[in-house]
Structure formats: structure tokens, C-alpha cells
Design an enzyme around this catalytic site. Structure first.
Site, PDB file in Angstrom:
ATOM      1  N   ASP A 133      25.538  11.659 -15.782  1.00 60.22           N
ATOM      2  CA  ASP A 133      26.331  11.141 -14.680  1.00 60.22           C
ATOM      3  C   ASP A 133      25.791   9.786 -14.269  1.00 60.22           C
ATOM      4  OD1 ASP A 133      28.198  11.420 -12.370  1.00 60.22           O
ATOM      5  OD2 ASP A 133      28.626  13.103 -13.152  1.00 60.22           O
ATOM      6  N   HIS A 207      28.331  10.407  -7.293  1.00 60.35           N
ATOM      7  CA  HIS A 207      29.201  11.161  -8.246  1.00 60.35           C
ATOM      8  C   HIS A 207      28.243  12.145  -9.022  1.00 60.35           C
ATOM      9  CE1 HIS A 207      31.537  12.503 -11.896  1.00 60.35           C
ATOM     10  NE2 HIS A 207      32.756  12.071 -11.138  1.00 60.35           N
ATOM     11  N   SER A 540      36.542  16.236 -12.727  1.00 65.07           N
ATOM     12  CA  SER A 540      34.964  15.740 -12.583  1.00 65.07           C
ATOM     13  C   SER A 540      34.194  17.171 -11.910  1.00 65.07           C
ATOM     14  CB  SER A 540      34.549  14.396 -12.120  1.00 65.07           C
ATOM     15  OG  SER A 540      34.534  13.517 -12.685  1.00 65.07           O
TER      16      SER A 540
END
Length: 766
Positions: A133, A207, A540
Site C-alpha cells: 500500500d 491509505h 480498499s
């Protein structure tokens, strides 16, 4: 003197590996799959071979050894074409840019303290989850190692130093961290922007911190995002260890060459689970042998590592699901029973429901003029794009903005710059009634397509339209839930429809998890706010729920294969919501289908003890690749090792021992058609067990199972059965999706109910 300098410069440009004036070509990054066994013995390493025989040393970015044999390098397209003809080169593909598929959810999955899977698996202790990520913000409470045991001895990874990140940032929770930037540095002019990024595993985007803590965050008390979703934040597997692999960079996406290098490292380091919430950024679905995520995932899965991936956010369009390889668990998104309501209150007394995470000064019922810039006929103004709003028309007003073309929170900033006091964000027909909350910088709420049309009609027809926004905080116990998120990627599988994708859905809407300190909750450069936790939506967010679930199952059942773990999740899913009705598609308000939710919604309480599983070996995957027409050399690109395909009888792709079943029939044939599909069930419950089949056949379809009874004993743990699907083309009703849906369920008369969806479709493969 000047002429000699000019000549020297000309020589430099003509001989530079990055510029080719003769061909008029700019150099690009290419990935080369090489047959590692072809290396001449004179070379001590593959790197020496590649830099001597294929390209110059300075052009090579990554050398791959584990999930893939080969290298990535910066060369011109002509040089790449030339290397294709090298006898040791099996495949060449250009580096592609991928995109990120951007505290109640553990309980919503059926996890409760001190009982069930959490206690049986010791909360995932000692299982290592590799998260590919944007990196990690290690100081967050979610990554505390308090009362965790020592790092598992099998761990071989490192804590890579870089900007504001060093060995002290790893601990017994974050056991390793790496960053992969060479592909990104080569692709971006001037390299990575160090004013907004850290050249290290530190997360500048947020994220990666969010997904890592969703999968394995520790218990964090008094957690909230500016007062929203307050309570205890915790990941699905709170005691699992995290290894962060930074492959995505703020505002720049993620490059295949770096992703492949991270897969290579994660497998060598010793992870048990890989979580990758990344997918194709160009709308193109590549065949498996040209897809580094599929290739890297195979290298991991073939070594016993479970790989969870996101289904993409291009729903509700059909055939929008991504990450299609059958060795990957593909996860769609559903809602949870928590919402953040905010109502648009109109001057005519109507109150229209929406959502918001706005945490600033409320409007307190004060009415303001409301305007829709789209009435002027300019699409850019209706979308509230940058510099599209005339301050004379919007100053002091609440502005209605259409969703799409720019980030939702950025539209509010455009309104604010033009002098607007608030925003109502209206869905279009494509988004339907699907809503996600955003931490807006001005008073704003999002409303569905129908509500948006009503507000626009009011604004255009009333002589003095006014409105306000009422923010109602956090509400739990919402019904119905889960609902299939409108954005969640949908089937059918665009590569091989015989394999149903997505595999299942998990919580992916309004998920609270840890956040970076590098940016505010909107991620906009102009957002100065800092928050320990943020609320995000996307597949996600769904993917790490399944990654954490896999860690719990791996801890409880260390001998289960990745396919067995996936099977346990898929065959025990929920097909009804908390109102005891079939799962609803948020975009239509109608019942969803397996093309929307796969096998159903993750239910970890039942996955712990599934009774039966459908296992798949590496040889089974190779047989599947043969069945879809791949030759031995093509398959070797994926598997690394040479393979042989059956020569006498071509296998059927539908016979891969998958937990779901798809029967495809050609559109050109009419009358009564039949197809038989084979499955093999492995008993992982009580040794002595008898299962009976329960069949649900759609209209115009007959499904039969032979034998209708499976008898297991301590000596017989595996039983095969045949599913015959017979279609009457005159009477079958395929519906809007072009498919009909049924099921085959095995039950033992006790607690075990093992369900496989059956998809029946007429489709001609290209």
C-alpha cells in the site's frame, strides 16, 4: 571550443539510454520475464547476466528472484522489442500504473470478545500480514506492541530506513517495513516529489495506515473521527503482526515494477497473508501472464500465502470487477449498520436524507439561498469543477453540485473559494442511491440521485428557494445492513466467466481506522486538520477485513491452504441482511445477485468451522491455465517452472475446484442443453460425517447432484461429486444480468451448511 562542447553534448544525447533521437523514442520502464534456468554458468548471479547480455547496468531497476524470474529496466520500445527475440525471454510488458481502491465492523462480522474465532485464534497472534500500500504511520495507537509476544522466529524481513523512518519505528507489532520507489522514480519526471512524500516506508497518503489498521489494528479506546463513530477502534486480527510494503506514492499511484518487487520481498520475508487494495487504473483487464499482480499473487499462493485483493470501485457497471485470478480472493464492499445522517432541509418543509462527516460549525437551522449552477447549462459548473463557479451567483448560498469528474471533497473547496456557504452533493443516475460520508471542509451533505433531482427541481421552480443542512451525528443499528455498495466492482468475470468474481463482500463503507499525520482527513493539500482516525469507503476497505479474517483462520488452522481458507469464508457467508431479507443492491434498491456479492457477505463466526472445504493445489491451477488455452511457455511466465499440459483431452476451466460454480452455454445453441461440473469436498469437521445435498434451481434450469449424499470417515476425508446443469433455452429466464442463479448446499443435519452459488449463463467467448 564551442563546437567541441556541442559535439560532446550531441554524443551524450545520442548515446543516452533514456533518449533515442534516431527512433524519436523516449525510454520507458519494461518488465522482462526471463527463464532463469537458461543463465550460462559463467555468470555468478542473474544480475550479472542481465547487465551483461540484456541491458546496461544503469538501466536496471529491480531484479526478481522469487515470485518471478527476470528484471525491470528503463529502455526504449525498440530495445524492448529487440529483447523479445532473445531465446531466454518469455515475456515483455510495459510498466503500468495502478490505483488504490480507495469501529463497528469487527462485531458486524460476528466477532465478539472472549468467544468464537477471536479467542480460538488468539486474535491472530503470530500471523504476519504483508500490506502492499502507501506505507504506514507507525506512531498510531493501533500499532502498539504492548503485551505482544516476541517477533516470530521465522520472520526474515527488515525495517528499512529512510526519510523520518528507521529501525525504532518497527516493533513487535510492525515487524517489518520496506519501500519500493525505483519504478516510480524512473516514471516521474524529476522523481518522487519529496515536498509531499517521504522516501521511506512512512505514509504520506493515509491509505496504507488505514488498511493496515483495518486488518490488524490493536484496540484503541476513545477513537473517533472528529466525534463521528466514537468508541473502540480495532482491526479484525488485533494480535496479528504487520509488515508494511510501500509501493504506492501520494498522487502518483503504484507501478507494476515496484509491486512485483514487493511481492518478491514479502514472500522471502515470511508473511502469511498479503493484503493488496490496488487494481488496474486504465480500465483494461490484462491476461494473467501480463498482469504482475496476478503473477506475484501466484508466486505467493503457490507457497502457501493467502492473497486478498479489492474488487475495484467501478460498480455498479457489469463486468467491472478487477483482480480476477482464481488464486486471489477478490473482495467487494458492503455497508455496515452504522451511518452518519445529514438532512437537506428545504424551504418548503421537505427534509431529504443524506450523509456527511462535516465536523465544523453547524448551520443550526439557518436557511440560505440554494442554487444549482447546472441550470445555466455548463457541465463544468454543475460538477463544481475548479474555477467553474461565478462568485456573483453563489456567494452566500448553498450550492448543489453533481457528483463525478473530481473528488467529492474538492467540490466543496471550489464552492468555498467562490464564496458559497454550503454544498449539497447530488448523485447522478450511475451512482443511484449509493452514499459515502466525507469529512467536508464546509457544511455539506451527499444525497442520492432521486433526492438530488427533487432538490434541483425545487431550486429551479421556487421563486425564492432556500435550504439548510442538519447534521445528525452517528447512528448505529441501521437496517437494512449489509447493503451491496453501489461502487463495488461487479461480475461477470471479464477474463474467465467460468470463475465467479467477486468471491464475496465485506464491510467497505464508512470504515473508521487509523490515519496519517501527513495530511488532513480529506487528503487535500489545503486541509490543515490532523486526525488520528479517518472514515473511508471503498473496496480498499473491504479487502483488509478479509485479510484480517484470513489471519484469524490461519492462526486457528495453521495447516489450511490459502484455497481452504477462502473456501471456508465463501461457503459460510450471509445471504440475508439484519432484517432477514435478501441482500439489497444499493444502486437499484432491488435484491442483489452473485454477480454483485459473489458467495455472500463474510461471516467469520461460521467460517471458523465450515465442515467442508474445496481445496486447490498448484497442479490444479496449472490445469486451469491449460484449459483456458495458455501454452506451456505462457504458463511458465506465471508459475516460474516449466509445465506440461494434457495432450489427450483438454480440461474444462469450470472444473477448477472452486467454491462457486458457473455453467456456461453457447448462445448459438437452442433446445435442451446440459453440462456436468466436478467438485471435490474435503471434510475438516468431525471425522464421521454424512452430508446431503439441497438444490435450488432457477426457472428453466434443472440442477442435479450425484451422489446426493457424501459419507466421510477417519479414513475417507475427500469425496467428489458431479453437478449436472440442464437448461431449457425456451423457458430459462436469464434476467437483466444475462444469467440465472441457483445453489448447491451440503448440510449434515447439524450446524454445518456448505453453500455454493450456481451461475447459469449463455455466453460466447471471443
Amino acid at each position: 571550443m564551442a563546437s567541441s562542447i556541442l559535439a560532446l553534448l550531441l554524443f551524450f544525447f545520442l548515446s543516452s539510454p533514456f533518449i533515442s533521437f534516431a527512433a524519436g523514442q523516449a525510454a520507458k520502464t519494461f518488465i522482462f520475464r526471463v527463464d532463469g534456468g537458461s543463465m550460462p554458468s559463467v555468470f555468478p548471479t542473474h544480475y550479472h547476466w542481465y547487465s551483461s547480455e540484456f541491458t546496461q547496468e544503469s538501466s536496471i531497476l529491480h531484479v526478481y528472484h522469487t515470485v518471478f524470474h527476470g528484471f525491470s529496466a528503463v529502455v526504449t520500445p525498440d530495445e524492448a522489442d529487440s529483447l523479445r527475440s532473445h531465446p531466454a525471454v518469455l515475456a515483455v510488458f510495459e510498466d503500468r500504473r495502478r490505483e488504490l481502491h480507495t469501529t463497528r465492523s469487527p462485531q458486524f462480522l460476528g466477532l465478539e470478545n472472549q468467544k468464537g474465532l477471536w479467542s480460538d485464534s488468539d486474535y491472530g497472534s503470530d500471523v504476519i500480514i504483508g500490506v502492499l500500500d502507501t506505507g504506514i504511520w507507525p506512531e498510531r495507537r493501533s500499532f502498539s506492541d504492548l503485551n505482544l509476544g516476541p517477533v516470530p522466529k521465522r520472520w526474515r524481513g527488515v525495517c528499512q530506513s529512510g526519510t523520518r523512518f528507521g529501525p525504532r519505528n518497527c516493533n513487535r507489532k510492525i515487524v517489518g517495513a520496506r519501500f519500493f520507489a525505483k519504478g516510480q522514480q524512473a516514471a516521474v519526471i524529476g522523481g518522487i516529489n519529496k515536498t509531499v512524500e517521504f522516501l521511506s516506508p512512512r505514509d504520506a497518503d493515509g491509505h496504507g495506515t488505514h488498511t493496515a489498521s483495518t486488518a490488524a489494528g490493536r484496540h484503541a479506546f476513545k477513537a473517533s473521527m472528529s466525534g463521528y463513530a466514537s468508541g473502540i477502534a480495532k482491526g479484525v486480527a488485533p494480535k496479528a503482526r504487520i509488515a508494511a510494503y510501500k509501493v504506492c506514492w501520494k498522487d502518483s499511484g503504484c507501478l507494476d515494477s515496484d509491486i512485483l518487487a514487493a511481492f518478491d520481498a514479502a514472500v522471502v520475508d515470511g508473511v502469511d497473508v498479503i493484503s493488496i487494495s490496488i487494481g488496474g487504473g486504465d480500465g483494461i483487464t490484462s491476461p494473467y501472464y501480463l498482469d504482475p499482480i496476478a503473477i506475484g499473487s501466484y508466486g505467493a499462493a503457490s507457497r502457501g500465502i493467502f492473497v486478498s485483493s479489492s474488487a475495484g470501485n467501478e460498480g455498479p457497471n457489469g463486468m467491472s470487477v478487477t483482480n480476477l485470478a482464481p488464486w486471489v480472493t477478490t473482495v467487494g464492499a458492503g455497508t455496515i449498520d452504522r451511518n452518519f445522517p445529514a438532512d437537506a432541509v428545504l424551504g418548503d418543509g421537505h427534509r431529504l436524507g443524506g450523509v456527511s462527516l462535516y465536523a465544523g460549525v453547524p448551520l443550526k437551522g439557518r436557511m440560505f439561498p440554494v442554487v444549482y449552477p447546472g441550470n445555466a447549462g455548463m457541465s463544468s459548473a454543475s460538477l463544481c469543477m475548479e474555477n467553474s463557479l461565478d462568485p456573483k451567483h453563489v456567494r452566500g448560498k448553498i450550492v448543489i453540485c453533481d457528483r463525478g469528474s473530481s473528488p467529492r471533497v474538492a467540490k466543496g473547496l471550489v464552492v468555498k473559494k467562490a464564496g458559497g456557504v454550503g454544498m449539497i452533493l447530488a448523485n447522478g443516475a450511475s451512482n443511484g442511491e449509493g452514499l459515502v460520508g466525507d469529512a467536508h471542509l464546509i457544511p455539506a451533505c451527499a444525497v442520492g440521485s432521486n433526492e438530488g433531482d427533487r432538490i434541483k427541481a425545487y431550486a429551479s421552480s421556487h421563486p425564492n428557494p432556500v435550504a439548510s443542512i442538519d447534521f445528525r451525528g452517528t447512528i448505529t443499528g441501521i437496517k437494512p445492513a449489509p447493503v451491496i455498495a453501489s461502487f463495488s466492482g461487479r461480475g461477470p468475470n471479464g477474463l474467465n466467466p467460468e470463475i465467479l468474481k467477486p468471491d464475496l463482500i465485506a464491510p467497505g463503507v464508512n470504515i473508521l481506522a487509523a490515519w496519517t499525520d501527513a495530511v488532513g482527513p480529506t487528503g487535500l493539500p489545503s486541509d490543515p486538520r490532523k486526525t488520528e482516525f479517518n472514515i473511508l469507503s471503498g473496496t480498499s476497505m473491504a479487502c483488509p477485513h478479509v485479510s484480517g479474517a484470513a489471519a484469524l483462520l490461519k492462526s486457528a488452522h495453521p495447516n489450511w491452504s490459502p484455497a481452504a481458507i477462502r473456501s471456508a469464508m465463501m461457503t459460510t457467508t450471509n445471504l440475508v441482511d439484519n432484517s432477514n431479507r435478501s441482500l439489497i443492491d444499493e444502486s437499484t434498491g432491488k435484491s442483489g445477485t452473485p454477480y454483485d456479492f459473489g458467495s455472500g457477505h463474510l461471516n467469520l463466526g461460521r467460517a471458523m468451522d465450515p465442515g467442508l472445504v474445496y481445496d486447490i493445489t498448484n497442479d490444479d491451477y496449472i490445469t486451469f491455465l491449460c484449459s483456458i488455452g495458455y501454452g506451456p511457455k505462457t504458463i511458465q511466465v506465471i508459475t516460474r517452472t516449466p509445465v506440461r499440459c494434457p495432450t489427450k483431452r483438454k480440461p474444462s476451466p469450470g472444473n477448477l475446484n472452486y467454491p462457486s460454480i458457473t455453467a456456461m452455454f453457447p448462445t448459438s445453441r437452442r433446445g435442451t442443453l446440459s453440462k456436468t461440473i466436478i467438485r471435490t469436498a474435503t471434510n475438516v469437521g468431525q471425522p464421521e460425517a454424512v452430508y446431503r445435498a439441497r438444490i435450488e434451481s432457477p426457472r428453466g434450469v434443472t440442477i442435479t447432484v450425484k451422489p446426493p449424499r457424501l459419507v466421510f470417515s477417519s479414513a475417507v476425508k475427500r469425496r467428489s461429486y458431479a453437478v449436472t446443469v440442464t437448461v431449457d433455452t425456451k423457458n430459462v429466464v436469464l434476467g437483466e444480468t444475462g444469467a440465472a442463479f441457483g445453489s448447491v448446499t451440503w448440510f449434515d443435519g447439524g450446524k454445518h451448511v456448505v453453500r455454493s452459488p450456481v451461475v447459469v449463463t449463455q455466453l460466447d467467448m471471443l
